[in-house]
Design a protein around this motif. Structure first.
Motif, PDB file in Angstrom:
ATOM      1  N   ILE A  27       6.708  -2.263   7.220  1.00  0.00           N
ATOM      2  CA  ILE A  27       7.547  -1.190   6.685  1.00  0.00           C
ATOM      3  C   ILE A  27       6.952  -0.697   5.373  1.00  0.00           C
ATOM      4  CG2 ILE A  27       9.707  -2.069   7.689  1.00  0.00           C
ATOM      5  CD1 ILE A  27      10.451  -3.023   4.829  1.00  0.00           C
ATOM      6  N   THR A  28       7.368   0.469   4.959  1.00  0.00           N
ATOM      7  CA  THR A  28       7.211   0.891   3.568  1.00  0.00           C
ATOM      8  C   THR A  28       8.607   1.054   3.006  1.00  0.00           C
ATOM      9  OG1 THR A  28       7.118   3.228   4.200  1.00  0.00           O
ATOM     10  CG2 THR A  28       5.028   2.051   4.012  1.00  0.00           C
ATOM     11  N   PHE A  29       8.714   1.075   1.691  1.00  0.00           N
ATOM     12  CA  PHE A  29      10.033   1.011   1.079  1.00  0.00           C
ATOM     13  C   PHE A  29      10.735   2.354   0.951  1.00  0.00           C
ATOM     14  CE2 PHE A  29      10.204  -3.344   0.576  1.00  0.00           C
ATOM     15  CZ  PHE A  29       9.075  -3.858  -0.048  1.00  0.00           C
ATOM     16  N   ASP A  30      10.057   3.442   1.300  1.00  0.00           N
ATOM     17  CA  ASP A  30      10.767   4.703   1.268  1.00  0.00           C
ATOM     18  C   ASP A  30      11.838   4.706   2.365  1.00  0.00           C
ATOM     19  OD1 ASP A  30       8.550   6.779   3.211  1.00  0.00           O
ATOM     20  OD2 ASP A  30       8.544   4.616   2.961  1.00  0.00           O
ATOM     21  N   ASP A  31      12.975   5.299   2.044  1.00  0.00           N
ATOM     22  CA  ASP A  31      14.124   5.320   2.948  1.00  0.00           C
ATOM     23  C   ASP A  31      14.720   3.940   3.193  1.00  0.00           C
ATOM     24  OD1 ASP A  31      13.333   8.189   5.067  1.00  0.00           O
ATOM     25  OD2 ASP A  31      14.498   8.007   3.217  1.00  0.00           O
ATOM     26  N   TYR A  32      14.505   3.036   2.262  1.00  0.00           N
ATOM     27  CA  TYR A  32      15.155   1.741   2.275  1.00  0.00           C
ATOM     28  C   TYR A  32      15.944   1.574   0.982  1.00  0.00           C
ATOM     29  CZ  TYR A  32      12.887  -0.286   6.365  1.00  0.00           C
ATOM     30  OH  TYR A  32      12.504  -0.569   7.647  1.00  0.00           O
ATOM     31  N   THR A  33      16.928   0.736   1.036  1.00  0.00           N
ATOM     32  CA  THR A  33      17.554   0.236  -0.174  1.00  0.00           C
ATOM     33  C   THR A  33      16.998  -1.163  -0.383  1.00  0.00           C
ATOM     34  OG1 THR A  33      19.536   1.549   0.253  1.00  0.00           O
ATOM     35  CG2 THR A  33      19.730  -0.252  -1.337  1.00  0.00           C
ATOM     36  N   CYS A  50      19.370  -3.892  -7.524  1.00  0.00           N
ATOM     37  CA  CYS A  50      19.263  -3.238  -6.221  1.00  0.00           C
ATOM     38  C   CYS A  50      19.078  -1.743  -6.403  1.00  0.00           C
ATOM     39  CB  CYS A  50      20.505  -3.513  -5.367  1.00  0.00           C
ATOM     40  SG  CYS A  50      20.691  -5.243  -4.901  1.00  0.00           S
ATOM     41  N   MET A  51      18.176  -1.165  -5.636  1.00  0.00           N
ATOM     42  CA  MET A  51      17.828   0.242  -5.822  1.00  0.00           C
ATOM     43  C   MET A  51      17.756   0.984  -4.492  1.00  0.00           C
ATOM     44  SD  MET A  51      14.496   1.919  -7.715  1.00  0.00           S
ATOM     45  CE  MET A  51      13.302   1.357  -6.508  1.00  0.00           C
ATOM     46  N   ASN A  52      18.378   2.140  -4.469  1.00  0.00           N
ATOM     47  CA  ASN A  52      18.243   3.068  -3.355  1.00  0.00           C
ATOM     48  C   ASN A  52      16.984   3.887  -3.618  1.00  0.00           C
ATOM     49  OD1 ASN A  52      18.419   5.533  -1.859  1.00  0.00           O
ATOM     50  ND2 ASN A  52      20.589   5.144  -1.520  1.00  0.00           N
ATOM     51  N   THR A  53      15.957   3.703  -2.820  1.00  0.00           N
ATOM     52  CA  THR A  53      14.691   4.368  -3.099  1.00  0.00           C
ATOM     53  C   THR A  53      14.741   5.862  -2.808  1.00  0.00           C
ATOM     54  OG1 THR A  53      13.798   3.915  -0.895  1.00  0.00           O
ATOM     55  CG2 THR A  53      13.392   2.263  -2.598  1.00  0.00           C
ATOM     56  N   ALA A 104      24.393   2.458  -1.678  1.00  0.00           N
ATOM     57  CA  ALA A 104      24.570   2.378  -3.118  1.00  0.00           C
ATOM     58  C   ALA A 104      24.033   1.041  -3.621  1.00  0.00           C
ATOM     59  CB  ALA A 104      26.053   2.510  -3.482  1.00  0.00           C
ATOM     60  N   GLY A 105      23.332   1.095  -4.742  1.00  0.00           N
ATOM     61  CA  GLY A 105      22.749  -0.132  -5.264  1.00  0.00           C
ATOM     62  C   GLY A 105      23.783  -1.213  -5.521  1.00  0.00           C
ATOM     63  N   HIS A 106      24.922  -0.838  -6.098  1.00  0.00           N
ATOM     64  CA  HIS A 106      25.931  -1.851  -6.422  1.00  0.00           C
ATOM     65  C   HIS A 106      26.489  -2.485  -5.159  1.00  0.00           C
ATOM     66  CE1 HIS A 106      29.651   0.268  -5.229  1.00  0.00           C
ATOM     67  NE2 HIS A 106      28.976   1.352  -5.534  1.00  0.00           N
ATOM     68  N   TYR A 107      26.516  -1.733  -4.071  1.00  0.00           N
ATOM     69  CA  TYR A 107      27.042  -2.296  -2.817  1.00  0.00           C
ATOM     70  C   TYR A 107      26.067  -3.326  -2.253  1.00  0.00           C
ATOM     71  CZ  TYR A 107      28.570  -2.764   1.998  1.00  0.00           C
ATOM     72  OH  TYR A 107      28.982  -3.278   3.198  1.00  0.00           O
ATOM     73  N   TYR A 108      24.790  -2.980  -2.235  1.00  0.00           N
ATOM     74  CA  TYR A 108      23.815  -3.906  -1.664  1.00  0.00           C
ATOM     75  C   TYR A 108      23.739  -5.199  -2.465  1.00  0.00           C
ATOM     76  CZ  TYR A 108      19.472  -5.485   0.542  1.00  0.00           C
ATOM     77  OH  TYR A 108      18.523  -6.199   1.231  1.00  0.00           O
ATOM     78  N   CYS A 109      23.954  -5.089  -3.761  1.00  0.00           N
ATOM     79  CA  CYS A 109      23.891  -6.278  -4.603  1.00  0.00           C
ATOM     80  C   CYS A 109      25.190  -7.083  -4.611  1.00  0.00           C
ATOM     81  CB  CYS A 109      23.548  -5.884  -6.044  1.00  0.00           C
ATOM     82  SG  CYS A 109      21.787  -6.046  -6.445  1.00  0.00           S
ATOM     83  N   SER A 110      26.237  -6.547  -4.046  1.00  0.00           N
ATOM     84  CA  SER A 110      27.519  -7.251  -4.119  1.00  0.00           C
ATOM     85  C   SER A 110      27.525  -8.447  -3.174  1.00  0.00           C
ATOM     86  CB  SER A 110      28.669  -6.299  -3.798  1.00  0.00           C
ATOM     87  OG  SER A 110      28.513  -5.740  -2.510  1.00  0.00           O
ATOM     88  N   PRO A 111      28.279  -9.481  -3.513  1.00  0.00           N
ATOM     89  CA  PRO A 111      28.314 -10.674  -2.655  1.00  0.00           C
ATOM     90  C   PRO A 111      29.155 -10.441  -1.406  1.00  0.00           C
ATOM     91  CG  PRO A 111      29.794 -10.940  -4.510  1.00  0.00           C
ATOM     92  CD  PRO A 111      29.085  -9.633  -4.724  1.00  0.00           C
ATOM     93  N   HIS A 112      28.924 -11.259  -0.435  1.00  0.00           N
ATOM     94  CA  HIS A 112      29.760 -11.335   0.770  1.00  0.00           C
ATOM     95  C   HIS A 112      29.677 -10.108   1.664  1.00  0.00           C
ATOM     96  CE1 HIS A 112      31.292 -14.813  -1.207  1.00  0.00           C
ATOM     97  NE2 HIS A 112      31.894 -14.120  -2.153  1.00  0.00           N
TER      98      HIS A 112
END
Length: 129
Positions: A27-33, A50-53, A104-112
């Motif tokens: 993969i490449t990281f474009d279009d990935y979070t 966490c970053m939305n690229t 969203a970055g905060h969503y991907y980094c959130s637990p559970h």
């Protein structure tokens, strides 16, 4: 087959810096979070950054704001975590991960959260006082 491989961990003293790398194959990281996570034995995985690229939306855990930064090099399929002014409480196994699409970055980094992601095996960072 998609693989993520981290490197750059090690033993450093408090106040020093490290740069972790995460090289992707398949993969490449474009279009990935993308994200960097850390975990210590007996504790839950913590989303560090966490970053939305696609739009650059970036979440930083409060404990690393102003000290850590993420960047990606799509030509090299590589993601970096620059860690400055390291503290003993930063000691952990650090893993990189990526999920297809725009989150969203905060969503991907959130637990559970329940999400299908690609994840590396990790690299150990140890910070001595």
């Amino acid at each position: 087959e998609v693989q993520l491989v981290e490197s750059g961990g090690g033993l450093v003293q408090a106040g020093e810096s490290l740069r972790l790398s995460c090289v992707a194959s398949g993969i490449t990281f474009d279009d990935y979070t993308v994200g960097w996570f850390r975990q210590v034995p007996g504790k839950e995985r913590e989303g560090v950054l966490c970053m939305n690229t696609r739009d650059g939306d970036t979440y930083y855990a409060d404990s690393v704001k102003g000290r850590f930064a993420v960047s990606t090099d799509n030509a090299k399929s590589t993601m970096y975590l620059q860690m400055n002014n390291l503290k003993p409480e930063d000691t952990a196994m650090y893993t990189c991960a990526a999920v297809p699409g725009s989150w969203a970055g905060h969503y991907y980094c959130s637990p559970h959260i329940t999400i299908v992601e690609y994840r590396g095996e990790g690299t150990q960072v140890t910070v001595s006082s």
